[in-house]
Write a protein that holds these residues in place. Structure first.
Motif, PDB file in Angstrom:
ATOM      1  N   PRO A 115       0.811  -1.183  -0.211  1.00  0.00           N
ATOM      2  CA  PRO A 115      -0.043   0.037  -0.027  1.00  0.00           C
ATOM      3  C   PRO A 115       0.916   1.365  -0.024  1.00  0.00           C
ATOM      4  O   PRO A 115       2.018   1.289   0.583  1.00  0.00           O
ATOM      5  CB  PRO A 115      -0.741  -0.176   1.392  1.00  0.00           C
ATOM      6  N   LEU A 116       0.459   2.436  -0.497  1.00  0.00           N
ATOM      7  CA  LEU A 116       1.217   3.550  -0.953  1.00  0.00           C
ATOM      8  C   LEU A 116       1.448   4.093   0.486  1.00  0.00           C
ATOM      9  O   LEU A 116       0.342   4.683   0.980  1.00  0.00           O
ATOM     10  CB  LEU A 116       0.556   4.533  -1.754  1.00  0.00           C
ATOM     11  N   PRO A 117       2.653   4.490   0.877  1.00  0.00           N
ATOM     12  CA  PRO A 117       2.646   5.084   2.070  1.00  0.00           C
ATOM     13  C   PRO A 117       2.581   6.530   1.988  1.00  0.00           C
ATOM     14  O   PRO A 117       2.663   7.121   0.745  1.00  0.00           O
ATOM     15  CB  PRO A 117       4.348   4.717   2.643  1.00  0.00           C
ATOM     16  N   PRO A 118       2.650   7.426   3.116  1.00  0.00           N
ATOM     17  CA  PRO A 118       2.296   8.893   3.011  1.00  0.00           C
ATOM     18  C   PRO A 118       3.821   9.364   2.436  1.00  0.00           C
ATOM     19  O   PRO A 118       4.810   8.830   2.437  1.00  0.00           O
ATOM     20  CB  PRO A 118       2.391   9.333   4.460  1.00  0.00           C
ATOM     21  N   ASN A 119       3.401  10.652   1.598  1.00  0.00           N
ATOM     22  CA  ASN A 119       4.640  11.104   1.095  1.00  0.00           C
ATOM     23  C   ASN A 119       5.386  10.364  -0.215  1.00  0.00           C
ATOM     24  O   ASN A 119       6.636  10.849  -0.575  1.00  0.00           O
ATOM     25  CB  ASN A 119       5.465  11.576   2.154  1.00  0.00           C
ATOM     26  N   TRP A 120       4.488   9.605  -0.735  1.00  0.00           N
ATOM     27  CA  TRP A 120       4.904   8.732  -1.758  1.00  0.00           C
ATOM     28  C   TRP A 120       4.170   9.146  -3.104  1.00  0.00           C
ATOM     29  O   TRP A 120       2.745   9.013  -2.827  1.00  0.00           O
ATOM     30  CB  TRP A 120       5.406   7.283  -1.580  1.00  0.00           C
ATOM     31  N   VAL A 121       4.506   9.167  -4.282  1.00  0.00           N
ATOM     32  CA  VAL A 121       3.556   9.102  -5.352  1.00  0.00           C
ATOM     33  C   VAL A 121       3.769   7.785  -5.931  1.00  0.00           C
ATOM     34  O   VAL A 121       4.862   6.980  -5.660  1.00  0.00           O
ATOM     35  CB  VAL A 121       4.295  10.144  -6.481  1.00  0.00           C
ATOM     36  N   SER A 401      -5.499   9.372  -6.258  1.00  0.00           N
ATOM     37  CA  SER A 401      -5.851  10.710  -5.863  1.00  0.00           C
ATOM     38  C   SER A 401      -4.840  11.227  -4.741  1.00  0.00           C
ATOM     39  O   SER A 401      -4.242  10.268  -3.923  1.00  0.00           O
ATOM     40  CB  SER A 401      -7.289  10.869  -5.154  1.00  0.00           C
ATOM     41  N   TYR A 402      -4.214  12.421  -4.653  1.00  0.00           N
ATOM     42  CA  TYR A 402      -3.319  12.880  -3.994  1.00  0.00           C
ATOM     43  C   TYR A 402      -4.042  14.173  -3.209  1.00  0.00           C
ATOM     44  O   TYR A 402      -4.679  14.950  -3.705  1.00  0.00           O
ATOM     45  CB  TYR A 402      -2.091  13.186  -4.493  1.00  0.00           C
ATOM     46  N   HIS A 403      -3.469  14.193  -1.805  1.00  0.00           N
ATOM     47  CA  HIS A 403      -4.319  15.348  -1.228  1.00  0.00           C
ATOM     48  C   HIS A 403      -3.048  16.349  -0.998  1.00  0.00           C
ATOM     49  O   HIS A 403      -1.896  16.035  -0.637  1.00  0.00           O
ATOM     50  CB  HIS A 403      -4.835  15.093   0.235  1.00  0.00           C
ATOM     51  N   GLN A 404      -3.474  17.653  -1.092  1.00  0.00           N
ATOM     52  CA  GLN A 404      -2.311  18.766  -1.012  1.00  0.00           C
ATOM     53  C   GLN A 404      -2.716  19.083   0.353  1.00  0.00           C
ATOM     54  O   GLN A 404      -3.510  19.203   1.559  1.00  0.00           O
ATOM     55  CB  GLN A 404      -2.873  20.122  -1.770  1.00  0.00           C
ATOM     56  N   ASP A 405      -1.267  19.468   1.043  1.00  0.00           N
ATOM     57  CA  ASP A 405      -0.974  19.933   2.486  1.00  0.00           C
ATOM     58  C   ASP A 405      -1.458  21.146   2.523  1.00  0.00           C
ATOM     59  O   ASP A 405      -1.218  22.050   1.569  1.00  0.00           O
ATOM     60  CB  ASP A 405       0.443  19.755   2.808  1.00  0.00           C
TER      61      ASP A 405
END
Length: 405
Positions: A115-121, A401-405
């Motif tokens: 599963p895709l970790p945080p801060n990875w594309v 989908s990616y969330h912007q900080d």
């Protein structure tokens, strides 16, 4: 009326001051073209290359376009030890296509990334997983995108070139397959934004910040990739190929970006709309560039790619009334003629470059392929796309989908 004349000449002079240094930079880059490394050609492997390359292909719902990639990789010879398809739980039949290819060629391996970790594309994460799971006995790691069409002899040519030239990392520019009128017009203009900002493929960059790379075909010494921690340094980049290549170059390794139009093709996007949306989001290279470099690149593109057509069309379609510049015996400065001459020269260069990039396009299947020759008319639109992308972080990318900080 003299005040109007001074204002007009002031505008012309300002445009000249904006464009002349940019034109000088562009010419300094284009003049390197004749000395560039020749395009790669298909080659036959030598016995010492046996099992020296591990290929990794990241996938996510690629069923509509992966078959040519699988077929092309299967046609590579004994230099390829394994072909790892790192899939991110595709739901469209991609996995079944890979399993079918595996029945014909046991070098194919189907893997599922974690599963895709945080801060990875997603893309660098899949490639990083492939790097960790493929054989350490392979001397070379080759990342290949699912939308590519590798030609026989591609991998052998890559490895022989890297060994001969002493490259630690080498990636290739492809031959783009065009099919529809809109993309035949827009895509070359978008590609030109890269050629204007960076040296052409086959010219080695002298500083790490100007290195170019293409992750669609990205060969790196495994030992070098291990030294920099795999793809971790590019984990949150939407242009991970350029980011990683620049990090590797900054570490003192030799990086090359060469012309691969004769050894692999790519069908990236379907139509002008998808080309605008998808490719335009990464062409700014903001993830791999300092802010000052990004601003300089935007100035360059605006000055030498967007303005020439706008200046010339404005001058001839909206001519300045004669009375504004000649009333009361006022003698205008020669800036209008200089400005027109410079922009005509820049537009002529742009049309001439079409012949230089023509081998980078396969228009044999294209409807309205003749629009390729009118692509300079799309330059202001292409530059606008780079500006729009430069100040936005993608929230959708390759099905994620990616969330912007």
């Amino acid at each position: 009326m003299a005040d109007w004349s001074n204002l007009i000449n002031g505008i012309f002079l300002g445009l000249l001051l904006l464009q002349v240094p940019a034109a000088a930079i562009l010419l300094s880059r284009l003049l390197k073209g004749p000395s560039r490394h020749p395009p790669l050609i298909p080659r036959t492997p030598t016995p010492d290359m046996l099992g020296s390359v591990s290929v990794v292909v990241p996938t996510l719902n690629e069923a509509e376009r992966i078959n040519p990639c699988l077929a092309g990789l299967s046609r590579q010879s004994y230099e390829v030890r394994e072909i790892a398809i790192v899939d991110s739980n595709s739901q469209d039949g991609t996995r079944e296509l890979v399993k079918a290819a595996q029945q014909q060629d046991p070098r194919f391996q189907l893997m599922t990334d974690d599963p895709l970790p945080p801060n990875w594309v997603g893309r660098p994460w899949a490639l990083h997983n492939g790097f960790l799971q493929t054989s350490e006995q392979s001397k070379w790691f080759l990342g290949v995108d699912a939308d590519t069409q590798p030609q026989p002899g591609l991998v052998a040519s890559l490895v022989q070139t890297a060994e001969t030239e002493g490259y630690d990392l080498v990636s290739l520019s492809p031959q783009f397959i065009l099919k529809y009128p809109g993309e035949s017009w827009l895509q070359p203009a978008l590609l030109m934004t890269l050629l204007y900002r960076f040296d052409s493929a086959g010219v080695d960059a002298q500083v790490a910040e100007r290195v170019m790379a293409n992750g669609q075909c990205f060969l790196c010494r495994r030992s070098v990739l291990a030294t920099v921690g795999g793809y971790t340094s590019a984990r949150n980049s939407f242009c991970d190929d350029v980011t990683l290549a620049r990090n590797i170059a900054a570490s003192g390794f030799k990086v090359g970006f060469l012309d691969g139009a004769k050894v692999f093709k790519v069908r990236m996007y379907e139509g002008a709309r998808e080309t605008w949306q998808e490719w335009g989001r990464s062409l700014d290279l903001k993830d791999a560039s300092p802010a000052a470099q990004l601003w300089c690149d935007l100035w360059l593109l605006f000055s030498v790619q967007a303005l020439p057509l706008l200046v010339l069309s404005s001058y001839f379609l909206l001519p300045i009334p004669d009375f504004l510049v000649r009333a009361h015996g006022y003698a205008p400065l020669p800036t209008p003629s200089l400005l027109l001459g410079l922009n005509a020269f820049l537009l002529a260069i742009r049309f001439a470059l079409l012949f230089a990039i023509a081998p980078s396009y396969d228009r044999s299947q294209a409807k309205g392929g003749w629009l390729f020759w009118l692509s300079p008319l799309a330059d202001p639109l292409a530059v606008l796309r780079i500006f729009l992308s430069a100040f936005r972080t993608p929230t959708q990318w390759r099905g994620r989908s990616y969330h912007q900080d």
